[in-house]
Every structure is written in structure tokens, then in C-alpha cells.
Design a protein around this motif. Sequence first.
Motif, PDB file in Angstrom:
ATOM      1  N   ARG A 284      61.327  42.003  33.141  1.00 25.85           N
ATOM      2  CA  ARG A 284      60.527  41.296  32.135  1.00 25.85           C
ATOM      3  C   ARG A 284      59.823  40.091  32.763  1.00 25.85           C
ATOM      4  N   PHE A 285      60.521  39.384  33.640  1.00 23.98           N
ATOM      5  CA  PHE A 285      59.921  38.228  34.318  1.00 23.98           C
ATOM      6  C   PHE A 285      58.731  38.660  35.180  1.00 23.98           C
ATOM      7  N   ARG A 286      58.913  39.750  35.907  1.00 26.52           N
ATOM      8  CA  ARG A 286      57.823  40.256  36.749  1.00 26.52           C
ATOM      9  C   ARG A 286      56.610  40.629  35.896  1.00 26.52           C
ATOM     10  N   LEU A 287      56.850  41.292  34.787  1.00 28.71           N
ATOM     11  CA  LEU A 287      55.765  41.711  33.898  1.00 28.71           C
ATOM     12  C   LEU A 287      54.983  40.503  33.396  1.00 28.71           C
ATOM     13  N   VAL A 288      55.705  39.502  32.908  1.00 25.81           N
ATOM     14  CA  VAL A 288      55.062  38.308  32.355  1.00 25.81           C
ATOM     15  C   VAL A 288      54.296  37.547  33.428  1.00 25.81           C
ATOM     16  N   SER A 289      54.875  37.418  34.618  1.00 24.62           N
ATOM     17  CA  SER A 289      54.235  36.634  35.676  1.00 24.62           C
ATOM     18  C   SER A 289      52.947  37.289  36.165  1.00 24.62           C
ATOM     19  N   VAL A 290      52.919  38.616  36.220  1.00 30.71           N
ATOM     20  CA  VAL A 290      51.712  39.309  36.683  1.00 30.71           C
ATOM     21  C   VAL A 290      50.562  39.104  35.704  1.00 30.71           C
ATOM     22  N   PHE A 291      50.810  39.303  34.437  1.00 32.82           N
ATOM     23  CA  PHE A 291      49.728  39.218  33.466  1.00 32.82           C
ATOM     24  C   PHE A 291      49.374  37.773  33.107  1.00 32.82           C
ATOM     25  N   ALA A 292      50.229  36.822  33.514  1.00 29.11           N
ATOM     26  CA  ALA A 292      49.906  35.414  33.292  1.00 29.11           C
ATOM     27  C   ALA A 292      48.715  34.969  34.128  1.00 29.11           C
ATOM     28  N   LEU A 293      48.434  35.674  35.205  1.00 30.42           N
ATOM     29  CA  LEU A 293      47.337  35.255  36.076  1.00 30.42           C
ATOM     30  C   LEU A 293      45.972  35.397  35.389  1.00 30.42           C
ATOM     31  N   PHE A 294      45.920  36.159  34.294  1.00 32.99           N
ATOM     32  CA  PHE A 294      44.662  36.312  33.560  1.00 32.99           C
ATOM     33  C   PHE A 294      44.472  35.233  32.498  1.00 32.99           C
ATOM     34  N   ASN A 295      45.439  34.327  32.401  1.00 31.89           N
ATOM     35  CA  ASN A 295      45.356  33.233  31.428  1.00 31.89           C
ATOM     36  C   ASN A 295      44.567  32.076  32.046  1.00 31.89           C
ATOM     37  N   PRO A 296      43.338  31.803  31.566  1.00 27.94           N
ATOM     38  CA  PRO A 296      42.508  30.765  32.180  1.00 27.94           C
ATOM     39  C   PRO A 296      43.091  29.366  32.035  1.00 27.94           C
ATOM     40  N   ASP A 297      43.984  29.170  31.054  1.00 25.98           N
ATOM     41  CA  ASP A 297      44.620  27.860  30.897  1.00 25.98           C
ATOM     42  C   ASP A 297      45.680  27.628  31.975  1.00 25.98           C
ATOM     43  N   MET A 298      46.335  28.702  32.384  1.00 30.68           N
ATOM     44  CA  MET A 298      47.376  28.584  33.395  1.00 30.68           C
ATOM     45  C   MET A 298      46.796  28.560  34.805  1.00 30.68           C
ATOM     46  N   PHE A 299      45.813  29.424  35.039  1.00 31.52           N
ATOM     47  CA  PHE A 299      45.160  29.489  36.343  1.00 31.52           C
ATOM     48  C   PHE A 299      43.649  29.368  36.140  1.00 31.52           C
ATOM     49  N   PRO A 300      43.131  28.119  36.121  1.00 34.34           N
ATOM     50  CA  PRO A 300      41.694  27.909  35.880  1.00 34.34           C
ATOM     51  C   PRO A 300      40.829  28.669  36.876  1.00 34.34           C
ATOM     52  N   THR A 301      39.758  29.237  36.368  1.00 31.51           N
ATOM     53  CA  THR A 301      38.843  30.007  37.206  1.00 31.51           C
ATOM     54  C   THR A 301      38.261  29.145  38.318  1.00 31.51           C
ATOM     55  N   GLY A 302      38.286  29.669  39.535  1.00 36.95           N
ATOM     56  CA  GLY A 302      37.665  28.989  40.669  1.00 36.95           C
ATOM     57  C   GLY A 302      38.617  28.210  41.540  1.00 36.95           C
ATOM     58  N   LYS A 303      39.774  27.792  41.012  1.00 34.39           N
ATOM     59  CA  LYS A 303      40.712  27.002  41.820  1.00 34.39           C
ATOM     60  C   LYS A 303      41.413  27.867  42.853  1.00 34.39           C
ATOM     61  N   HIS A 304      41.831  29.051  42.429  1.00 33.19           N
ATOM     62  CA  HIS A 304      42.442  30.029  43.333  1.00 33.19           C
ATOM     63  C   HIS A 304      41.893  31.403  42.973  1.00 33.19           C
ATOM     64  N   THR A 305      41.800  32.283  43.950  1.00 37.05           N
ATOM     65  CA  THR A 305      41.387  33.646  43.629  1.00 37.05           C
ATOM     66  C   THR A 305      42.562  34.374  42.982  1.00 37.05           C
ATOM     67  N   LEU A 306      42.248  35.332  42.121  1.00 41.23           N
ATOM     68  CA  LEU A 306      43.310  36.100  41.472  1.00 41.23           C
ATOM     69  C   LEU A 306      44.125  36.868  42.495  1.00 41.23           C
ATOM     70  N   ASP A 307      43.467  37.321  43.574  1.00 41.71           N
ATOM     71  CA  ASP A 307      44.182  38.042  44.624  1.00 41.71           C
ATOM     72  C   ASP A 307      45.204  37.136  45.301  1.00 41.71           C
ATOM     73  N   ASP A 308      44.845  35.885  45.564  1.00 47.02           N
ATOM     74  CA  ASP A 308      45.786  34.927  46.174  1.00 47.02           C
ATOM     75  C   ASP A 308      46.957  34.652  45.247  1.00 47.02           C
ATOM     76  N   ILE A 309      46.661  34.541  43.951  1.00 46.13           N
ATOM     77  CA  ILE A 309      47.723  34.238  42.979  1.00 46.13           C
ATOM     78  C   ILE A 309      48.727  35.384  42.894  1.00 46.13           C
ATOM     79  N   ILE A 310      48.226  36.614  42.753  1.00 45.87           N
ATOM     80  CA  ILE A 310      49.138  37.750  42.598  1.00 45.87           C
ATOM     81  C   ILE A 310      49.940  37.979  43.874  1.00 45.87           C
ATOM     82  N   ARG A 311      49.320  37.734  45.033  1.00 44.09           N
ATOM     83  CA  ARG A 311      50.049  37.891  46.294  1.00 44.09           C
ATOM     84  C   ARG A 311      51.166  36.856  46.391  1.00 44.09           C
ATOM     85  N   GLU A 312      50.859  35.598  46.064  1.00 43.53           N
ATOM     86  CA  GLU A 312      51.862  34.532  46.145  1.00 43.53           C
ATOM     87  C   GLU A 312      53.026  34.804  45.199  1.00 43.53           C
ATOM     88  N   ILE A 313      52.704  35.208  43.977  1.00 52.13           N
ATOM     89  CA  ILE A 313      53.741  35.521  42.991  1.00 52.13           C
ATOM     90  C   ILE A 313      54.615  36.680  43.466  1.00 52.13           C
TER      91      ILE A 313
END
Length: 212
Positions: free
Chosen positions: A148-177
Motif C-alpha cells: 500500500r505504501f509503494r502504491l501511494v508513493s508512486v502515484f503521489a508524484l503526480f500531485n503538483p502540490d507535493m512535487f511542484p512542476t519544474g523543480k524535479h523531473t518525474l523520472d528523477d522522483i520515481i527513481r529516487e522513491i
Amino acid sequence: MDQQERIVSKAHELFMRYGIRSVSMDEIASNLGISKKTIYQFFTDKDALVEAVVNMELSGSEDDCIKYIENSENPVHEFFMALDMIRDMLRLMNPMLIYDMQKYHPSAFQKLNCYQNEFVYNQIESNLSRGVAEELYRADINVPILARFRLVSVFALFNPDMFPTGKHTLDDIIREITMNFLYGIVTPKGQKLLNKYNQQREKQIQHDEKGK
């Protein structure tokens, strides 16, 4: 491909590139070289078209998931194949697409939620259970909680409030997670595979970047 399939395919292409809200029915019709009236012969409104696009995307995603599971060497390798699939998807996807769907097309978003909470969750849970059985993941992990934690963390990267657009690439975020998640659950045996696949992936990414 019949007319209805052409409409769904073009809408999918435009939504992925520009997001849902910014693409009008007029623009979809114009890109297809047809009238908006023709679209409404098949879809009562934009909501119905968005749902058809989501159904097509989820069906294709499910097929891809099954293929990479079947072709993976082990549960750790499966995570890396999933990373590559997500990376390819993110290259084509506007980061606002999920947000647009949640805010303006709740019925379609509910379909996505069901897919996540059922199919995707079951694949993650199965991976973790197999990893424990093969002694690649620690025997003391709580599989349902971590799935459940893995599921939530993956789809959280599409939340612009949590990961503002432009600060990090989505690919970098998902790899780090993903890497931190895996390093937290692997055994020494699993860590050897993790290091191996990570090195292979980094080399491939560098090769891809040089080829651009």
C-alpha cells in the motif's frame, strides 16, 4: 481503425501531450479533420470521451505490466522493468493530466483509482511476496502495508502540490522513491541484484542521453 477508435486514439495523444483541461472538443475534431458533431455521435460529452481514453490507457497498461512480469528475471528485476515502463510513459505524459482528471472528470478518475487499488496493488503485493520467498527481500517485512505504501508513493508524484512542476523531473522522483524503497527491503542477496540492475540502468540512460 474505425471512426470511434480514431477519436479515442487522437484524444489520448492530445491529452497526454497537453493535459485534459487545455484540449477542447473543437481541437480534437480539428486534429482529426472531422466536425465536432461527428465526435458527439459517439460520445455524449467530454466526460464520456475522457472515460473512453482512460479505459484504453488502462487496458494497454495492464497488458504491459503482465508482459514485464513474465519477462523479468526475478522480483528485483521486475521493479527495474517497471521503472523503464514508467519512464517511457512520463516522456509522453503532461504532468497535469492526473490533476485535470481528478478535478474535472471524477468518474474517469474513479476508474483510475479502482485500477490502482486493485490491479496495481495486487501486482506489487505479489512481487513482495515472491521476493520474500526467494530471499531477495527481508522475511520480516509487512507485505500488505508496504504494498500500500509503494502504491501511494508512486502515484503521489503526480500531485503538483507535493512535487511542484519544474523543480524535479518525474523520472528523477520515481527513481529516487523506488531505489530508497528497494534498499529498505532487500536482503544482502537482493542488494547484489539491486546494485547490478541499477548500474545497468544508469549506463543505458547515459547511452540514451548521448544518442539524443
